[in-house]
Scaffold this active site. Structure first.
Site, PDB file in Angstrom:
ATOM      1  N   ASP A  42      36.093  41.548  46.998  1.00  0.00           N
ATOM      2  CA  ASP A  42      36.702  40.539  47.857  1.00  0.00           C
ATOM      3  C   ASP A  42      36.849  39.199  47.146  1.00  0.00           C
ATOM      4  O   ASP A  42      37.882  38.558  47.219  1.00  0.00           O
ATOM      5  CB  ASP A  42      35.882  40.375  49.163  1.00  0.00           C
ATOM      6  CG  ASP A  42      34.386  40.171  48.921  1.00  0.00           C
ATOM      7  OD1 ASP A  42      33.945  40.187  47.753  1.00  0.00           O
ATOM      8  OD2 ASP A  42      33.647  40.006  49.911  1.00  0.00           O
TER       9      ASP A  42
ATOM     10  N   ASP B 160      32.862  34.984  42.487  1.00  0.00           N
ATOM     11  CA  ASP B 160      32.128  33.735  42.692  1.00  0.00           C
ATOM     12  C   ASP B 160      31.318  33.432  41.431  1.00  0.00           C
ATOM     13  O   ASP B 160      31.847  32.870  40.468  1.00  0.00           O
ATOM     14  CB  ASP B 160      31.256  33.892  43.951  1.00  0.00           C
ATOM     15  CG  ASP B 160      30.543  32.624  44.347  1.00  0.00           C
ATOM     16  OD1 ASP B 160      30.634  31.630  43.624  1.00  0.00           O
ATOM     17  OD2 ASP B 160      29.850  32.619  45.391  1.00  0.00           O
TER      18      ASP B 160
ATOM     19  N   LYS C 262      36.865  31.912  43.117  1.00  0.00           N
ATOM     20  CA  LYS C 262      36.475  30.500  43.261  1.00  0.00           C
ATOM     21  C   LYS C 262      36.653  29.794  41.934  1.00  0.00           C
ATOM     22  O   LYS C 262      36.291  30.332  40.878  1.00  0.00           O
ATOM     23  CB  LYS C 262      35.024  30.392  43.725  1.00  0.00           C
ATOM     24  CG  LYS C 262      34.842  30.788  45.176  1.00  0.00           C
ATOM     25  CD  LYS C 262      33.422  30.536  45.655  1.00  0.00           C
ATOM     26  CE  LYS C 262      33.258  31.023  47.075  1.00  0.00           C
ATOM     27  NZ  LYS C 262      31.867  30.967  47.557  1.00  0.00           N
TER      28      LYS C 262
ATOM     29  N   PHE D 109      32.283  28.056  50.803  1.00  0.00           N
ATOM     30  CA  PHE D 109      31.976  29.337  51.441  1.00  0.00           C
ATOM     31  C   PHE D 109      33.084  29.688  52.441  1.00  0.00           C
ATOM     32  O   PHE D 109      33.445  28.866  53.283  1.00  0.00           O
ATOM     33  CB  PHE D 109      30.621  29.270  52.148  1.00  0.00           C
ATOM     34  CG  PHE D 109      30.167  30.609  52.635  1.00  0.00           C
ATOM     35  CD1 PHE D 109      29.574  31.518  51.762  1.00  0.00           C
ATOM     36  CD2 PHE D 109      30.356  30.990  53.961  1.00  0.00           C
ATOM     37  CE1 PHE D 109      29.180  32.779  52.206  1.00  0.00           C
ATOM     38  CE2 PHE D 109      29.961  32.238  54.413  1.00  0.00           C
ATOM     39  CZ  PHE D 109      29.369  33.130  53.528  1.00  0.00           C
ATOM     40  N   VAL D 110      33.617  30.897  52.317  1.00  0.00           N
ATOM     41  CA  VAL D 110      34.707  31.315  53.196  1.00  0.00           C
ATOM     42  C   VAL D 110      34.352  32.628  53.906  1.00  0.00           C
ATOM     43  O   VAL D 110      33.515  33.395  53.415  1.00  0.00           O
ATOM     44  CB  VAL D 110      36.028  31.490  52.412  1.00  0.00           C
ATOM     45  CG1 VAL D 110      36.542  30.150  51.909  1.00  0.00           C
ATOM     46  CG2 VAL D 110      35.877  32.478  51.253  1.00  0.00           C
TER      47      VAL D 110
ATOM     48  N   ARG E 157      34.115  39.516  59.505  1.00  0.00           N
ATOM     49  CA  ARG E 157      34.888  40.332  58.552  1.00  0.00           C
ATOM     50  C   ARG E 157      36.256  40.709  59.111  1.00  0.00           C
ATOM     51  O   ARG E 157      37.203  40.913  58.360  1.00  0.00           O
ATOM     52  CB  ARG E 157      34.131  41.624  58.227  1.00  0.00           C
ATOM     53  CG  ARG E 157      32.871  41.429  57.418  1.00  0.00           C
ATOM     54  CD  ARG E 157      32.376  42.779  56.919  1.00  0.00           C
ATOM     55  NE  ARG E 157      30.984  42.756  56.520  1.00  0.00           N
ATOM     56  CZ  ARG E 157      30.528  42.379  55.331  1.00  0.00           C
ATOM     57  NH1 ARG E 157      31.372  41.964  54.413  1.00  0.00           N
ATOM     58  NH2 ARG E 157      29.240  42.406  55.052  1.00  0.00           N
TER      59      ARG E 157
HETATM   60  P1  XMP Z   1      29.453  36.991  42.688  1.00  0.00           P
HETATM   61  O1  XMP Z   1      28.672  35.711  42.833  1.00  0.00           O
HETATM   62  O2  XMP Z   1      28.617  38.117  42.244  1.00  0.00           O
HETATM   63  O3  XMP Z   1      29.853  37.204  44.182  1.00  0.00           O
HETATM   64  O4  XMP Z   1      30.749  36.798  41.922  1.00  0.00           O
HETATM   65  C1  XMP Z   1      30.455  38.283  44.667  1.00  0.00           C
HETATM   66  C2  XMP Z   1      29.963  38.591  46.045  1.00  0.00           C
HETATM   67  O5  XMP Z   1      29.334  37.485  46.721  1.00  0.00           O
HETATM   68  C3  XMP Z   1      29.795  37.371  48.041  1.00  0.00           C
HETATM   69  N1  XMP Z   1      30.417  36.049  48.213  1.00  0.00           N
HETATM   70  C4  XMP Z   1      30.858  35.537  49.369  1.00  0.00           C
HETATM   71  N2  XMP Z   1      30.859  36.052  50.600  1.00  0.00           N
HETATM   72  N3  XMP Z   1      31.925  34.110  51.406  1.00  0.00           N
HETATM   73  C5  XMP Z   1      31.407  35.330  51.621  1.00  0.00           C
HETATM   74  O6  XMP Z   1      31.438  35.795  52.754  1.00  0.00           O
HETATM   75  C6  XMP Z   1      31.952  33.514  50.192  1.00  0.00           C
HETATM   76  O7  XMP Z   1      32.461  32.403  50.047  1.00  0.00           O
HETATM   77  C7  XMP Z   1      31.385  34.283  49.115  1.00  0.00           C
HETATM   78  N4  XMP Z   1      31.249  34.041  47.802  1.00  0.00           N
HETATM   79  C8  XMP Z   1      30.651  35.154  47.288  1.00  0.00           C
HETATM   80  C9  XMP Z   1      30.776  38.500  48.235  1.00  0.00           C
HETATM   81  O8  XMP Z   1      30.103  39.569  48.866  1.00  0.00           O
HETATM   82  C10 XMP Z   1      31.173  38.915  46.860  1.00  0.00           C
HETATM   83  O9  XMP Z   1      31.486  40.280  46.754  1.00  0.00           O
END
Ligand code: XMP
Length: 178
Positions: free
Chosen positions: A99, A102, A130, A151-152, A164
């Site tokens: 999705d 980050d 991001k 955060f979204v 979701r």
């Molecule tokens: P990383 O940090 O591993 O993150 O790149 C990937 C997972 O972290 C969750 N994630 C979010 N979930 N809003 C959310 O609801 C956000 O802004 C957000 N940022 C990261 C997500 O599960 C993603 O797969």
């Protein structure tokens, strides 16, 4: 649920148009033959369902359960594989769907595991990325939208398991965050 949203960041129509373009890119870029697509649950579920129905080719679809957020607003810093079994990817070309990109830890850890399991090549697609310094040097091959570091929720993304099923990506009101 909609009352908890401070602002809509990307609406449904804009998402749909972008998915049309991403599907075309994917269709154009991959060699012929069946492609293995791996969906990271649960966040990429909605994105994957809408994207993959636009890709007119033979796909094998698998899902993996990973956790790094544990329901809150911040990444825990570790990526846990929650399934007992892992999809058979040896000698296969894999497209990994998540999705949001980050910190980069999830795509990094899952891509590494896929290579370890013998995948020939791993490409990655995310709905959102991001705009930030990542803990892991990783970029996605296909990105729906670049967003700022906030955060979204919606369109598959949750806060404490909720939101979701919102058809758009939005930002929560402070009052909805507990
Ligand atoms: P990383 O940090 O591993 O993150 O790149 C990937 C997972 O972290 C969750 N994630 C979010 N979930 N809003 C959310 O609801 C956000 O802004 C957000 N940022 C990261 C997500 O599960 C993603 O797969």
């Amino acid at each position: 649920m909609r009352n908890d949203i401070e602002r809509v960041l990307i609406d449904e129509v804009v998402i749909e148009k972008r998915l049309d373009a991403m599907a075309l890119e994917i269709e154009r870029d991959f060699p012929s033959g069946t492609l293995v697509v791996i969906i990271l649950l649960k966040g990429a579920l909605v994105f994957a369902a809408d994207l993959l129905r636009r890709v007119p080719r033979s796909l094998e679809i698998e899902c993996i359960n990973v956790a790094s957020y544990h329901g809150g607003l911040e990444s825990s810093g570790t990526v846990n594989f929650l399934d007992r079994d892992f999809p058979e990817v040896s000698g296969r070309h894999v497209l990994l769907l998540d999705d949001i990109l980050d910190t980069g830890r999830t795509l990094h850890a899952v891509s590494a595991r896929l290579i370890e399991e013998g995948a020939t090549a791993v490409h990655t697609a995310v709905l959102l990325a991001k705009d930030k310094q990542r803990a892991q040097e990783v970029s996605a091959d296909y990105v729906g939208f670049e967003i700022r570091d906030e955060f979204v929720v919606g369109y598959g993304l949750d806060y404490k398991g909720k939101y979701r099923n919102l058809p758009y990506v939005g930002v929560l009101k402070d009052s909805a965050i507990t």
